[in-house]
Design an enzyme around this catalytic site. Sequence first.
Site, PDB file in Angstrom:
ATOM      1  N   ARG A 201      17.227  93.704 130.214  1.00 22.55           N
ATOM      2  CA  ARG A 201      16.634  94.131 128.943  1.00 22.55           C
ATOM      3  C   ARG A 201      15.840  92.987 128.318  1.00 22.55           C
ATOM      4  O   ARG A 201      16.336  91.874 128.185  1.00 22.55           O
ATOM      5  CB  ARG A 201      17.738  94.573 127.983  1.00 22.55           C
ATOM      6  N   ARG A 210      12.429 100.318 127.606  1.00 25.14           N
ATOM      7  CA  ARG A 210      13.576  99.439 127.882  1.00 25.14           C
ATOM      8  C   ARG A 210      14.309  99.933 129.123  1.00 25.14           C
ATOM      9  O   ARG A 210      14.407 101.146 129.352  1.00 25.14           O
ATOM     10  CB  ARG A 210      14.527  99.392 126.698  1.00 25.14           C
ATOM     11  N   ASP A 213      19.439 100.447 126.840  1.00 30.19           N
ATOM     12  CA  ASP A 213      19.735 100.232 125.420  1.00 30.19           C
ATOM     13  C   ASP A 213      21.151 100.746 125.189  1.00 30.19           C
ATOM     14  O   ASP A 213      21.455 101.895 125.538  1.00 30.19           O
ATOM     15  CB  ASP A 213      18.725 100.985 124.554  1.00 30.19           C
ATOM     16  N   ASP A 215      24.084 101.100 122.202  1.00 28.65           N
ATOM     17  CA  ASP A 215      24.400 100.987 120.775  1.00 28.65           C
ATOM     18  C   ASP A 215      25.824 101.447 120.494  1.00 28.65           C
ATOM     19  O   ASP A 215      26.303 102.424 121.105  1.00 28.65           O
ATOM     20  CB  ASP A 215      23.441 101.845 119.940  1.00 28.65           C
ATOM     21  N   PRO A 234      23.184 103.207 111.782  1.00 33.64           N
ATOM     22  CA  PRO A 234      22.448 103.694 110.613  1.00 33.64           C
ATOM     23  C   PRO A 234      21.580 104.923 110.844  1.00 33.64           C
ATOM     24  O   PRO A 234      21.373 105.713 109.927  1.00 33.64           O
ATOM     25  CB  PRO A 234      21.581 102.477 110.224  1.00 33.64           C
TER      26      PRO A 234
END
Length: 273
Positions: A201, A210, A213, A215, A234
Site C-alpha cells: 500500500r 490502492r 485498504d 479500516d 466516521p
Amino acid sequence: MDKIYIKNLEFIGNHGVFAEEKFLQQKFIISIEMETCTRKAGVNDDLNHSTHYGFVSDDVKKVFFSKSFDLIEALAEAIAKEILIKYSLIKNVTVKIKKPWAPIKKHFDYVAVEISRSRNISYLSIGTNIGDLKFNLDTAISHISNLENTQVIKVSNFLETEPFGDIIQDNFLNACLKIETLFTPEELLEKLLDIEIIMGRVREIKWGPRVIDIDILLFNNLIVEEENLAIPHPWMCERSFVLDPLNEIAPNVIHPLENKYISTLKRILDKSL
C-alpha cells in the site's frame, strides 16, 4: 456477566527491578476476577460449561514461575493473556498483584497493580482495486488471521463497487470481517497498517487506487477519538460498500453513536440513494 473469583494466591518469587529482588525472594499475592456466563453450568450442574478455578490457579502458578519479571505490570499482563487465550468462556479478566515486601523505606501494607483485559470483537472493512482483487482480499484476510491472539470469525461475500469520490479509477472489491482479538484498538490499528505496508500500500492520493485498504469500523461498543484513530469509522454510515457487506455478517450489531442496528442504518442509506 457472572464472575468467578480466585482471591489471594500466595507465591514466593524473584520478581523486581533491583538486583537484590532477583536474588532475595519476596511474597506476591495474586487475585483473579473472571467475567463469564455460568448459567448453563448452574442449570446442568456440569463443569464442562464453566471454568475450573483449580486449573486457572495452576496456570497462574506456571506463569509466575516461568521467568523473573522486572515489573509486576508485566507479570499481570502475562497472567491475563494466559487466561484469555486458554479459557474461551472467559470474556474479561482482572488481575491484581500485591507486593507486600516491596523495597520501600516506609511503613506500608503493600504496593499493587491491577489490570483488566478482555476478549474483543472488532469489525473491519477491506477493499482493493489494483491487481488481482480477489487474491488481494484473500491475502489480507490471511494476514489478519495470522496476527497474534487474533481470530477471523466471519467474512462477508466479496462485493464489487464503483469507486468513492471524484477520482477516475477501476472498480473496487470490498468485504467486511468480524474478528476476535486481544489487541487494544491502537495496537490493532498498528498491526493493520503493517499489513497494508507488507502488501504494498502506498498512500499518495486520498481515496485513490490502492492494493489494499483496511479500516476498523467497530470495536466492541467503544467510542474512540484520537488523532489517527476514530471508532466507529466516521464515514461508515454513508457508504454502501461498507454497510452492505457489514449488514451481511452483523445486521443486529448496534452502532454506538447512532444507537441503531446496522440493518437499520443500511435501510436508511438505501432510501437516501
